[in-house]
Design a protein around this motif. Structure first.
Motif, PDB file in Angstrom:
ATOM      1  N   LEU A 368     -80.075   5.428  -1.408  1.00  0.00           N
ATOM      2  CA  LEU A 368     -80.240   5.636   0.190  1.00  0.00           C
ATOM      3  C   LEU A 368     -79.894   4.590   0.686  1.00  0.00           C
ATOM      4  O   LEU A 368     -80.370   3.652   0.806  1.00  0.00           O
ATOM      5  CB  LEU A 368     -81.682   6.114  -0.800  1.00  0.00           C
ATOM      6  N   GLU A 369     -78.438   4.326   1.069  1.00  0.00           N
ATOM      7  CA  GLU A 369     -78.281   3.699   2.294  1.00  0.00           C
ATOM      8  C   GLU A 369     -79.464   2.824   3.576  1.00  0.00           C
ATOM      9  O   GLU A 369     -79.700   3.934   3.845  1.00  0.00           O
ATOM     10  CB  GLU A 369     -76.697   3.768   3.181  1.00  0.00           C
ATOM     11  N   ALA A 370     -78.705   1.683   4.068  1.00  0.00           N
ATOM     12  CA  ALA A 370     -79.700   1.730   5.238  1.00  0.00           C
ATOM     13  C   ALA A 370     -79.812   2.646   6.500  1.00  0.00           C
ATOM     14  O   ALA A 370     -81.156   2.822   6.954  1.00  0.00           O
ATOM     15  CB  ALA A 370     -78.805   0.004   6.003  1.00  0.00           C
ATOM     16  N   GLU A 371     -78.983   3.472   7.185  1.00  0.00           N
ATOM     17  CA  GLU A 371     -78.988   4.507   7.113  1.00  0.00           C
ATOM     18  C   GLU A 371     -80.033   5.691   7.306  1.00  0.00           C
ATOM     19  O   GLU A 371     -80.800   5.337   8.586  1.00  0.00           O
ATOM     20  CB  GLU A 371     -78.324   5.134   7.826  1.00  0.00           C
ATOM     21  N   GLU A 372     -79.749   5.984   6.043  1.00  0.00           N
ATOM     22  CA  GLU A 372     -80.836   7.338   5.883  1.00  0.00           C
ATOM     23  C   GLU A 372     -82.149   6.660   5.755  1.00  0.00           C
ATOM     24  O   GLU A 372     -83.179   6.936   5.622  1.00  0.00           O
ATOM     25  CB  GLU A 372     -80.351   7.694   4.512  1.00  0.00           C
ATOM     26  N   LEU A 373     -82.297   5.029   5.084  1.00  0.00           N
ATOM     27  CA  LEU A 373     -83.595   4.444   5.239  1.00  0.00           C
ATOM     28  C   LEU A 373     -84.312   4.650   6.447  1.00  0.00           C
ATOM     29  O   LEU A 373     -86.108   4.779   6.958  1.00  0.00           O
ATOM     30  CB  LEU A 373     -83.917   3.215   4.283  1.00  0.00           C
ATOM     31  N   GLU A 374     -83.495   4.130   7.261  1.00  0.00           N
ATOM     32  CA  GLU A 374     -84.580   4.144   8.588  1.00  0.00           C
ATOM     33  C   GLU A 374     -84.725   5.033   9.786  1.00  0.00           C
ATOM     34  O   GLU A 374     -85.592   5.714  10.027  1.00  0.00           O
ATOM     35  CB  GLU A 374     -83.156   3.223  10.144  1.00  0.00           C
ATOM     36  N   ARG A 375     -83.763   6.376   9.001  1.00  0.00           N
ATOM     37  CA  ARG A 375     -84.209   7.971   9.660  1.00  0.00           C
ATOM     38  C   ARG A 375     -85.028   8.190   9.109  1.00  0.00           C
ATOM     39  O   ARG A 375     -86.486   9.074   9.383  1.00  0.00           O
ATOM     40  CB  ARG A 375     -83.044   9.272   8.655  1.00  0.00           C
ATOM     41  N   ILE A 376     -85.541   7.866   7.786  1.00  0.00           N
ATOM     42  CA  ILE A 376     -86.847   8.550   6.868  1.00  0.00           C
ATOM     43  C   ILE A 376     -87.762   7.177   7.200  1.00  0.00           C
ATOM     44  O   ILE A 376     -89.250   8.067   7.946  1.00  0.00           O
ATOM     45  CB  ILE A 376     -86.515   8.000   5.206  1.00  0.00           C
ATOM     46  N   ARG A 377     -87.901   5.853   7.587  1.00  0.00           N
ATOM     47  CA  ARG A 377     -88.775   4.901   8.308  1.00  0.00           C
ATOM     48  C   ARG A 377     -88.751   5.847   9.829  1.00  0.00           C
ATOM     49  O   ARG A 377     -90.154   6.300   9.712  1.00  0.00           O
ATOM     50  CB  ARG A 377     -88.236   3.482   8.885  1.00  0.00           C
ATOM     51  N   GLN A 378     -88.428   6.164  10.353  1.00  0.00           N
ATOM     52  CA  GLN A 378     -88.641   7.064  11.938  1.00  0.00           C
ATOM     53  C   GLN A 378     -89.339   8.437  11.739  1.00  0.00           C
ATOM     54  O   GLN A 378     -90.075   8.655  12.390  1.00  0.00           O
ATOM     55  CB  GLN A 378     -87.047   7.311  12.789  1.00  0.00           C
ATOM     56  N   ALA A 379     -89.241   9.355  10.316  1.00  0.00           N
ATOM     57  CA  ALA A 379     -89.212  10.228  10.052  1.00  0.00           C
ATOM     58  C   ALA A 379     -90.742   9.877   9.986  1.00  0.00           C
ATOM     59  O   ALA A 379     -92.502  10.632  10.286  1.00  0.00           O
ATOM     60  CB  ALA A 379     -88.894  10.793   9.296  1.00  0.00           C
ATOM     61  N   VAL A 380     -91.895   9.166   9.500  1.00  0.00           N
ATOM     62  CA  VAL A 380     -93.235   8.099   8.640  1.00  0.00           C
ATOM     63  C   VAL A 380     -92.951   8.073   9.901  1.00  0.00           C
ATOM     64  O   VAL A 380     -94.765   8.688  10.371  1.00  0.00           O
ATOM     65  CB  VAL A 380     -92.527   7.604   7.886  1.00  0.00           C
ATOM     66  N   LEU A 381     -92.982   7.593  10.933  1.00  0.00           N
ATOM     67  CA  LEU A 381     -93.596   6.817  12.112  1.00  0.00           C
ATOM     68  C   LEU A 381     -94.271   7.829  13.034  1.00  0.00           C
ATOM     69  O   LEU A 381     -94.613   7.588  14.296  1.00  0.00           O
ATOM     70  CB  LEU A 381     -93.106   5.740  12.609  1.00  0.00           C
TER      71      LEU A 381
END
Length: 766
Positions: A368-381
């Motif tokens: 999982l690359e940085a952009e994918e991880l950022e999307r996941i973080r925003q979804a969690v938040l």
């Protein structure tokens, strides 16, 4: 004439000595009865211990219950054994002859024929008032508990509305010895007789005597000076918010403390959840914390300063006013929310948050690359739970993304097989060290102190506070957070961060076995014992973050962020809020009022106003009123009830301020029996303590913001102009400083005060 005066004085002294002896005899009887009750409680304790030797489960349960009850009774008796009798009322015959559970007559109004036409009357009942109730062996009252309905006339009776009370007596004692008595006649026109002798009156009146006595650093024996308007507040129904306003010296703190004890007395089960009393400063906590134990209410009442409301934090330092205004403002809520998310992105103690996740699944490497991880973080938040409690959601969404990349969803068409495969996939990935280390670094467990430390970086804080704070405010805030020690205003930020972060669930501690059960071997025969009611009460008291009743003292000084902190501790509570807008040190009362309304919610409110200044003599009150008129035009000060004839003294310091203050303080120490408070601007506190170092413990140096709620026999106020210049609320703070003295006030001016030829500072002239 001189001989006649001497004879009168001698007669007065003999009557006083006789009345002291009368009260001494009664006190001796009370102590004998208390000793009997203590012997009874100790016998019950010993008897209960013997029951435990029987060894049966029933006997052990009975032992536990009996030891608990006897222990509470014994502890209370021992706590109240010293200095607990303080008052007496002598009453005429009542309208009816019904007695209450404490043995006293219940009638409030006198019988029609209680006072004869010639204005004479017989005392039908005498009640002694104390910290707890004591009955003799025949169940007649020796002492009435001060919270009992029968004791209410001691507080409520006035010459205007005396009820059955003819004489109210304040009894001063130390240990087992009566030191003095002071009387107040509620019906001065009536000649009353007790046991055939005319009822004497000793002293100039109980209230004036109580006010004239020297104060010490600890507030005690204040029960006897509570007056009618205060008592109405103390006994007001609790199922709402009681808002109490009153100027300096009106007894707001006394009302707050006694209301706590009274509520517990009235409904102990309801308030088993605890009563929290919030005081603005540690000095005021130290001044008042001895009162409630003396009233027999230890354990259920917590008195906390604003700097110690959060477990693990103990703040006594103050930010400079400009920084305090930033930290106290409701704007900080937006900054803290951004700071929490920003701190999450910084990663954990090991370093920055990783930008790539690599694991092996189904024999292939999944990334999982940085952009994918950022999307996941925003979804969690996007959830509403606190940050630390969102980690399980973060873990799930990471596994969902890896599962989708692995193609595992297409391997089986059978739903059962697909579910088994997914379960095995999640277990394999989530137990790998690589994944666990990544999750710990990518979604670290944040702490409030850690977030505050992150905010100390000015550039980082600038990103988080953009469009909320000005660059100058950001710079001042970051600089203040670099200190190791917490300030009082930091504690409210920590509490807010705790709410935003949340605390992950911790494994429960194993309950320890009862040692007596282990000795008898009964733990092998009996099922595992559940937590007892007493153990649960002790555990909840230790873990308590919410209370059944919250009392806020000096409420006008709470900032919006502090109101949020206190509000979280009383979300399901009833409230008592006491304060005085004229003494507020917060520069934006409207913002604080909005936060206060949010904390109190929609509960109905009862409003009370205390109008009588019992502390300051009229000479000091008149001087303070000049500042009040400047600070809050149109605000009426409370009425002072006495005059001493001692006008405030004004001194111009000259070049040596320290010498002038020390000399004035020493002079006052020689004139009064109690304490002398020296009030200075906040940044002079340490300096002023040095000025007084050789004057003994009766001289106290304190900052202007620390003076709130305190009182001294005499006060030295140093440079009113310096105090006024400290903050936009400086005039109100000066008003507080000028109203701390019970007897004498000295004002020391500097050049900044522009004093007149008589030494009067410009701020204190009309």
């Amino acid at each position: 004439m001189a001989a006649q005066d001497a004879a009168v004085d001698s007669t007065a002294d003999s009557v006083r000595d006789r009345e002291i002896a009368v009260e001494q005899t009664h006190l001796d009887q009370v102590y004998r009865r208390l000793e009997e009750k203590i012997d009874e409680a100790e016998f019950l304790m010993n008897d209960a211990a013997k029951r435990g030797q029987v060894g049966t489960p029933g006997a052990l349960a009975e032992r536990d219950a009996q030891v608990y009850r006897a222990g509470i009774h014994l502890n209370r008796l021992n706590n109240e054994f010293e200095d607990f009798l303080f008052g007496r009322i002598d009453l005429v015959l009542g309208k009816d002859g019904e007695r209450g559970p404490d043995g006293a007559y219940t009638s409030v109004e006198p019988a029609d024929d209680a006072i004869r036409e010639d204005l004479t009357a017989d005392i039908a009942e005498t009640l002694h008032i104390g910290r707890i109730g004591v009955l003799d062996a025949d169940y007649s009252p020796l002492v009435i508990d001060w919270r009992a309905p029968a004791a209410a006339p001691f507080y409520r009776s006035t010459p205007k509305d005396p009820g059955r009370v003819v004489r109210r007596r304040v009894i001063r004692s130390k240990g087992r010895k009566v030191l003095g008595v002071e009387d107040d006649l509620m019906r001065p026109e009536v000649t009353a007789f007790l046991d055939g002798r005319e009822l004497p009156a000793i002293g100039d009146g109980a209230l004036m005597a109580a006010l004239g006595r020297a104060r010490t650093h600890t507030m005690r024996d204040i029960v006897s000076s509570i007056q009618a308007e205060q008592d109405l507040v103390i006994r007001a129904p609790a199922a709402s918010v009681a808002e109490v306003s009153g100027g300096p010296g009106t007894g707001k703190t006394a009302v707050a403390l006694h209301r706590a004890a009274y509520l517990l007395y009235q409904d102990r089960r309801r308030y088993a959840g605890g009563i929290l009393i919030v005081s603005p400063t540690p000095l005021l906590v130290a001044y008042t914390e001895g009162v409630l134990p003396s009233l027999g209410e230890e354990g259920q009442v917590a008195i906390r300063a604003l700097g110690s409301l959060v477990d693990g934090a103990e703040a006594t330092t103050y930010d400079e006013p400009a920084v305090a205004r930033i930290k106290g403002s409701a704007r900080m809520l937006k900054v803290l929310r951004k700071a929490v998310r920003g701190a999450l992105e910084l990663g954990g103690p090991a370093g920055p948050a990783p930008e790539r996740l690599r694991v092996v699944a189904f024999g292939r490497r999944q990334e999982l690359e940085a952009e994918e991880l950022e999307r996941i973080r925003q979804a969690v938040l996007g959830g509403t739970a606190p940050i630390n409690l969102l980690r399980p959601r973060a873990r799930k969404l990471l596994l969902d993304a890896l599962w989708a990349k692995s193609g595992g969803a297409n391997r089986h068409t059978d739903p059962e097989l697909a579910a088994e495969l997914r379960s095995a996939f999640d277990e394999d990935i989530s137990t790998e060290d690589v994944f666990m280390d990544f999750l710990a670094a990518w979604w670290p467990e944040l702490t409030p102190r850690g977030v505050l430390t992150a905010m100390a970086d000015e550039r980082r804080l600038g990103r988080w506070s953009r469009r909320v704070l000005t660059p100058r405010e950001t710079r001042m805030l970051a600089r203040s957070l670099r200190r190791e020690e917490l300030s009082v205003h930091d504690v409210a930020l920590l509490d807010e961060l705790q709410g935003l972060l949340g605390a992950p669930a911790r494994p429960k501690k194993k309950r320890e076995l009862d040692p007596l059960d282990q000795l008898t071997g009964l733990e092998e025969l009996m099922p595992r014992r559940e937590e007892t009611q007493r153990e649960r009460a002790e555990r909840l008291a230790a873990e308590r973050t919410e209370y059944a009743h919250v009392i806020v003292d000096e409420a006008q000084d709470l900032t919006p962020m502090q109101w949020r902190m206190v509000g979280r501790r009383g979300r399901h509570a009833t409230w008592t809020v006491v304060g005085d807008p004229a003494q507020s040190s917060w520069p934006d009362p409207q913002e604080a009022a909005e936060a206060r309304d949010e904390a109190l919610g929609t509960r109905p409110r009862r409003r009370f106003t205390l109008t009588v200044n019992y502390r300051n003599p009229a000479e000091i009150a008149e001087l303070a009123a000049k500042v009040l008129r400047r600070a809050m035009p149109g605000m009426e000060p409370p009425s002072a009830v006495r005059s001493t004839g001692l006008t405030p003294r004004f001194v111009t310091a000259g070049e040596d301020l320290a010498a002038a203050v020390r000399a004035e303080t020493a002079d006052l120490l020689a004139q009064v029996d109690g304490t002398v408070g020296v009030v200075v601007a906040m940044d002079r506190r340490a300096e002023a303590a040095g000025w007084l170092a050789d004057l003994g413990e009766r001289a106290v140096a304190l900052g202007s913001l620390e003076a709130k709620g305190l009182e001294y026999d005499a006060t030295v106020v140093v440079s009113p102009a310096e105090i006024e210049a400290e903050s936009p609320a400086g005039l109100r703070v000066l008003y507080v400083a000028l109203t701390r003295a019970t007897q004498q006030l000295t004002v020391v001016s500097t050049e900044l005060d522009a004093p007149t030829a008589d030494g009067v500072p410009a701020l204190l002239t009309e």
